[in-house]
Write an enzyme that holds these catalytic residues in place. Structure first.
Site, PDB file in Angstrom:
ATOM      1  N   GLU A  17       0.869  -1.055   0.051  1.00 39.17           N
ATOM      2  CA  GLU A  17      -0.093  -0.001  -0.010  1.00 39.17           C
ATOM      3  C   GLU A  17       0.760   1.227  -0.107  1.00 39.17           C
ATOM      4  O   GLU A  17       1.850   1.340   0.590  1.00 39.17           O
ATOM      5  CB  GLU A  17      -0.817   0.150   1.185  1.00 39.17           C
ATOM      6  CG  GLU A  17      -1.622   1.254   1.449  1.00 39.17           C
ATOM      7  CD  GLU A  17      -2.732   1.334   2.507  1.00 39.17           C
ATOM      8  OE1 GLU A  17      -3.795   0.404   2.579  1.00 39.17           O
ATOM      9  OE2 GLU A  17      -2.377   1.868   3.457  1.00 39.17           O
ATOM     10  N   THR A  48      -4.097   4.761  -1.350  1.00 39.33           N
ATOM     11  CA  THR A  48      -5.486   5.134  -0.348  1.00 39.33           C
ATOM     12  C   THR A  48      -6.013   6.423  -0.736  1.00 39.33           C
ATOM     13  O   THR A  48      -5.635   7.430  -1.729  1.00 39.33           O
ATOM     14  CB  THR A  48      -4.891   5.264   0.995  1.00 39.33           C
ATOM     15  OG1 THR A  48      -3.836   6.412   1.320  1.00 39.33           O
ATOM     16  CG2 THR A  48      -4.264   3.975   1.625  1.00 39.33           C
ATOM     17  N   ASP A 108     -14.053   7.110   7.675  1.00 37.91           N
ATOM     18  CA  ASP A 108     -14.234   7.547   9.084  1.00 37.91           C
ATOM     19  C   ASP A 108     -15.184   8.855   9.040  1.00 37.91           C
ATOM     20  O   ASP A 108     -15.125   9.734   8.270  1.00 37.91           O
ATOM     21  CB  ASP A 108     -13.110   7.912   9.850  1.00 37.91           C
ATOM     22  CG  ASP A 108     -12.175   6.667  10.364  1.00 37.91           C
ATOM     23  OD1 ASP A 108     -12.994   5.713  10.399  1.00 37.91           O
ATOM     24  OD2 ASP A 108     -10.997   6.621  10.024  1.00 37.91           O
ATOM     25  N   ALA A 123     -20.368   1.840   3.163  1.00 37.44           N
ATOM     26  CA  ALA A 123     -19.795   1.349   1.734  1.00 37.44           C
ATOM     27  C   ALA A 123     -20.446   0.651   0.838  1.00 37.44           C
ATOM     28  O   ALA A 123     -20.303   0.882  -0.142  1.00 37.44           O
ATOM     29  CB  ALA A 123     -18.343   0.779   2.102  1.00 37.44           C
ATOM     30  N   HIS A 148     -15.464  -3.783  13.353  1.00 46.44           N
ATOM     31  CA  HIS A 148     -15.225  -2.237  13.430  1.00 46.44           C
ATOM     32  C   HIS A 148     -15.569  -1.569  14.514  1.00 46.44           C
ATOM     33  O   HIS A 148     -16.588  -2.101  15.508  1.00 46.44           O
ATOM     34  CB  HIS A 148     -16.097  -1.882  12.236  1.00 46.44           C
ATOM     35  CG  HIS A 148     -16.100  -0.493  11.915  1.00 46.44           C
ATOM     36  ND1 HIS A 148     -16.820   0.396  12.360  1.00 46.44           N
ATOM     37  CD2 HIS A 148     -15.161   0.187  10.963  1.00 46.44           C
ATOM     38  CE1 HIS A 148     -16.566   1.734  11.866  1.00 46.44           C
ATOM     39  NE2 HIS A 148     -15.437   1.515  11.122  1.00 46.44           N
ATOM     40  N   LYS A 164     -22.562  -5.977   2.406  1.00 49.17           N
ATOM     41  CA  LYS A 164     -21.525  -5.348   1.352  1.00 49.17           C
ATOM     42  C   LYS A 164     -20.986  -6.192   0.331  1.00 49.17           C
ATOM     43  O   LYS A 164     -21.091  -5.908  -0.631  1.00 49.17           O
ATOM     44  CB  LYS A 164     -20.402  -4.850   2.329  1.00 49.17           C
ATOM     45  CG  LYS A 164     -19.340  -4.224   1.542  1.00 49.17           C
ATOM     46  CD  LYS A 164     -18.525  -3.104   2.335  1.00 49.17           C
ATOM     47  CE  LYS A 164     -17.595  -3.882   3.246  1.00 49.17           C
ATOM     48  NZ  LYS A 164     -16.817  -2.995   4.084  1.00 49.17           N
ATOM     49  N   GLN A 175      -8.322  -5.115   7.906  1.00 54.99           N
ATOM     50  CA  GLN A 175      -7.526  -4.156   8.830  1.00 54.99           C
ATOM     51  C   GLN A 175      -6.379  -4.811   9.345  1.00 54.99           C
ATOM     52  O   GLN A 175      -6.495  -6.115   9.510  1.00 54.99           O
ATOM     53  CB  GLN A 175      -8.456  -3.595   9.880  1.00 54.99           C
ATOM     54  CG  GLN A 175      -7.960  -2.721  11.047  1.00 54.99           C
ATOM     55  CD  GLN A 175      -7.461  -1.467  10.312  1.00 54.99           C
ATOM     56  OE1 GLN A 175      -6.421  -1.438   9.708  1.00 54.99           O
ATOM     57  NE2 GLN A 175      -8.269  -0.370  10.708  1.00 54.99           N
TER      58      GLN A 175
HETATM   59  P1  FAD Z   1     -18.660   0.233   6.126  1.00 60.07           P
HETATM   60  O1  FAD Z   1     -18.502  -1.236   5.368  1.00 60.07           O
HETATM   61  O2  FAD Z   1     -19.795   0.970   5.799  1.00 60.07           O
HETATM   62  O3  FAD Z   1     -18.944   0.036   7.698  1.00 60.07           O
HETATM   63  C1  FAD Z   1     -18.958   0.979   8.935  1.00 60.07           C
HETATM   64  C2  FAD Z   1     -19.614   0.446   9.975  1.00 60.07           C
HETATM   65  O4  FAD Z   1     -21.211   0.484   9.766  1.00 60.07           O
HETATM   66  C3  FAD Z   1     -19.421  -0.719  10.538  1.00 60.07           C
HETATM   67  O5  FAD Z   1     -19.467  -0.692  11.861  1.00 60.07           O
HETATM   68  C4  FAD Z   1     -20.379  -1.598  10.127  1.00 60.07           C
HETATM   69  O6  FAD Z   1     -20.801  -2.764  10.835  1.00 60.07           O
HETATM   70  C5  FAD Z   1     -21.573  -0.613   9.956  1.00 60.07           C
HETATM   71  N1  FAD Z   1     -22.401  -1.180   8.613  1.00 60.07           N
HETATM   72  C6  FAD Z   1     -22.118  -1.380   7.463  1.00 60.07           C
HETATM   73  N2  FAD Z   1     -23.291  -1.506   6.857  1.00 60.07           N
HETATM   74  C7  FAD Z   1     -24.266  -1.219   7.689  1.00 60.07           C
HETATM   75  C8  FAD Z   1     -25.752  -1.486   7.489  1.00 60.07           C
HETATM   76  N3  FAD Z   1     -26.313  -1.854   6.216  1.00 60.07           N
HETATM   77  N4  FAD Z   1     -26.552  -1.165   8.586  1.00 60.07           N
HETATM   78  C9  FAD Z   1     -26.032  -1.051   9.643  1.00 60.07           C
HETATM   79  N5  FAD Z   1     -24.582  -0.777   9.907  1.00 60.07           N
HETATM   80  C10 FAD Z   1     -23.819  -1.015   8.824  1.00 60.07           C
HETATM   81  N6  FAD Z   1     -10.192   5.377   5.259  1.00 60.07           N
HETATM   82  C11 FAD Z   1      -9.719   6.176   4.516  1.00 60.07           C
HETATM   83  O7  FAD Z   1     -10.213   7.599   4.617  1.00 60.07           O
HETATM   84  N7  FAD Z   1      -9.092   6.147   3.303  1.00 60.07           N
HETATM   85  C12 FAD Z   1      -8.694   4.933   2.715  1.00 60.07           C
HETATM   86  O8  FAD Z   1      -8.065   4.819   1.717  1.00 60.07           O
HETATM   87  C13 FAD Z   1      -8.745   3.813   3.733  1.00 60.07           C
HETATM   88  N8  FAD Z   1      -8.481   2.705   3.416  1.00 60.07           N
HETATM   89  C14 FAD Z   1      -8.577   1.564   4.054  1.00 60.07           C
HETATM   90  C15 FAD Z   1      -8.273   0.177   3.816  1.00 60.07           C
HETATM   91  C16 FAD Z   1      -8.617  -0.741   4.602  1.00 60.07           C
HETATM   92  C17 FAD Z   1      -8.093  -2.303   4.228  1.00 60.07           C
HETATM   93  C18 FAD Z   1      -9.278  -0.690   5.910  1.00 60.07           C
HETATM   94  C19 FAD Z   1      -9.595  -1.646   6.777  1.00 60.07           C
HETATM   95  C20 FAD Z   1      -9.783   0.544   6.207  1.00 60.07           C
HETATM   96  C21 FAD Z   1      -9.424   1.662   5.339  1.00 60.07           C
HETATM   97  N9  FAD Z   1      -9.976   3.064   5.716  1.00 60.07           N
HETATM   98  C22 FAD Z   1      -9.833   4.254   4.718  1.00 60.07           C
HETATM   99  C23 FAD Z   1     -10.612   3.184   7.108  1.00 60.07           C
HETATM  100  C24 FAD Z   1     -12.237   3.230   6.783  1.00 60.07           C
HETATM  101  O9  FAD Z   1     -12.483   3.972   5.935  1.00 60.07           O
HETATM  102  C25 FAD Z   1     -12.855   3.129   8.014  1.00 60.07           C
HETATM  103  O10 FAD Z   1     -12.363   2.009   8.852  1.00 60.07           O
HETATM  104  C26 FAD Z   1     -14.240   3.462   8.183  1.00 60.07           C
HETATM  105  O11 FAD Z   1     -14.688   3.574   9.647  1.00 60.07           O
HETATM  106  C27 FAD Z   1     -15.236   2.295   7.897  1.00 60.07           C
HETATM  107  O12 FAD Z   1     -15.168   2.025   6.449  1.00 60.07           O
HETATM  108  P2  FAD Z   1     -15.923   0.616   5.841  1.00 60.07           P
HETATM  109  O13 FAD Z   1     -15.816   1.026   4.351  1.00 60.07           O
HETATM  110  O14 FAD Z   1     -15.102  -0.266   6.446  1.00 60.07           O
HETATM  111  O15 FAD Z   1     -17.355   0.982   6.056  1.00 60.07           O
END
Ligand code: FAD
Length: 288
Positions: A17, A48, A108, A123, A148, A164, A175
């Site tokens: 990365e 990223t 975040d 997401a 998470h 998702k 993570q």
């Molecule tokens: P989601 O998959 O949307 O999940 C977020 C929360 O919502 C979780 O608690 C989940 O359980 C909950 N949730 C999901 N769907 C639902 C639903 N339908 N109903 C109710 N609850 C739900 N951040 C950056 O800013 N830039 C980056 O480039 C970046 N790269 C990353 C790469 C990796 C491999 C990882 C692990 C993280 C990265 N992050 C990055 C951090 C990430 O953006 C944060 O961890 C963020 O808080 C969650 O993103 P997510 O896409 O996992 O969210």
């Protein structure tokens, strides 16, 4: 090449990365770093995306540069602080420069966030947007072996992951974690819940004690005693901590490969020397 084809090839993959600069002043240095890592010809590189999207053009440019030297690349994209218009513009930009892979993330939630202005909650909603865009993208997503931080329970988090994946996420990247048993247990629970997509293991080499606080803050991961002892003994000297950190990450990676996990992604923190050493340590195992 699409990441899913790499993952389905049956070969072991090691990827790295990079993260784009926060300001234009460091852009040239960052570009140099990404080319140095590209020279290792990893399975792919990820770029990223700055939270809030203010540096989104750097993600496009760096990813485009990596692709231009013939390497496989995945560009990240977050949505929670973005408008639909911005997301669509980003998808157009990725498509125009031939980026085939997107890691679709929520991002975040910033402090003081105005929820009334929120256009994407999760997401999975971004994934629907990407599908709707019509570009031929391979879409990945993030997952959290230790759950998470916002999720009430692991079970709930895994159900949300399933949503998702059902939305069109073809693979997941974890993570960072420092205890492989956490990954193996997570994978078991994912499969039990019917989540069948490949899960790339995310490994972070800690090469300087100053990284630890930040890592814990971002990932909320648990550090095993074995690792804490290393920090305790070697943490005062950057040189010894670097060597011990690379050795620890290498051992984790070898254990993953030995247990049939074929895809490992290294959070290489823009450090080509660390990426090179780790790749050299497993070169015969990955056939390089
Ligand atoms: P989601 O998959 O949307 O999940 C977020 C929360 O919502 C979780 O608690 C989940 O359980 C909950 N949730 C999901 N769907 C639902 C639903 N339908 N109903 C109710 N609850 C739900 N951040 C950056 O800013 N830039 C980056 O480039 C970046 N790269 C990353 C790469 C990796 C491999 C990882 C692990 C993280 C990265 N992050 C990055 C951090 C990430 O953006 C944060 O961890 C963020 O808080 C969650 O993103 P997510 O896409 O996992 O969210």
């Amino acid at each position: 090449m699409k990441i899913i084809d790499i993952l389905n090839s049956g070969s072991r993959s090691l990827s790295f990365e990079v993260f784009p600069p926060k300001t234009g002043e460091t852009y040239d240095k960052m570009k140099y770093v990404s080319y140095k890592i590209a020279e290792l010809h990893p399975s792919f590189m990820s770029v990223t995306y700055g939270a809030g999207g203010g540096t989104s053009q750097y993600t496009v440019d760096i990813a485009k540069g990596i692709k231009s030297v013939g390497e496989n690349v995945i560009a990240h994209l977050t949505c929670v602080s973005s408008t639909r218009e911005h997301v669509r513009n980003m998808l157009d930009a990725y498509q125009e420069c031939g980026i085939e892979n997107i890691l679709a993330l929520r991002g975040d939630i910033p402090e003081g966030f105005n929820y009334d202005e929120m256009q994407y909650r999760y997401a999975s909603e971004l994934i629907y947007e990407i599908k709707d865009h019509g570009g031929d993208f391979c879409i990945g997503g993030a997952c959290y072996p230790e759950k998470h931080p916002e999720a009430a329970s692991s079970r709930e988090d895994i159900q949300n992951l399933k949503t998702k994946v059902d939305a069109g996420c073809e693979f997941l990247t974890t993570q960072m974690f420092f205890d492989n048993d956490v990954y193996y247990n997570f994978l078991y629970r994912l499969r039990e819940a019917g989540v069948e997509v490949p899960v790339i293991a995310g490994i972070m080499p800690i090469t300087h004690p100053s990284q630890i606080g930040k890592v814990l803050d971002i990932s909320k991961t648990a550090l095993p005693q074995r690792f804490l002892r290393i920090v305790d003994t070697f943490g005062d000297s950057p040189q010894t901590m670097r060597q011990a950190g690379i050795a620890f990450a290498t051992e984790q990676i070898i254990d993953l490969f030995a247990n049939g996990v074929n895809a490992v992604h290294v959070y290489s923190m823009n450090k080509p020397d660390v990426a090179a050493e780790i790749q050299a340590n497993v070169s015969a195992i990955i056939g390089k």
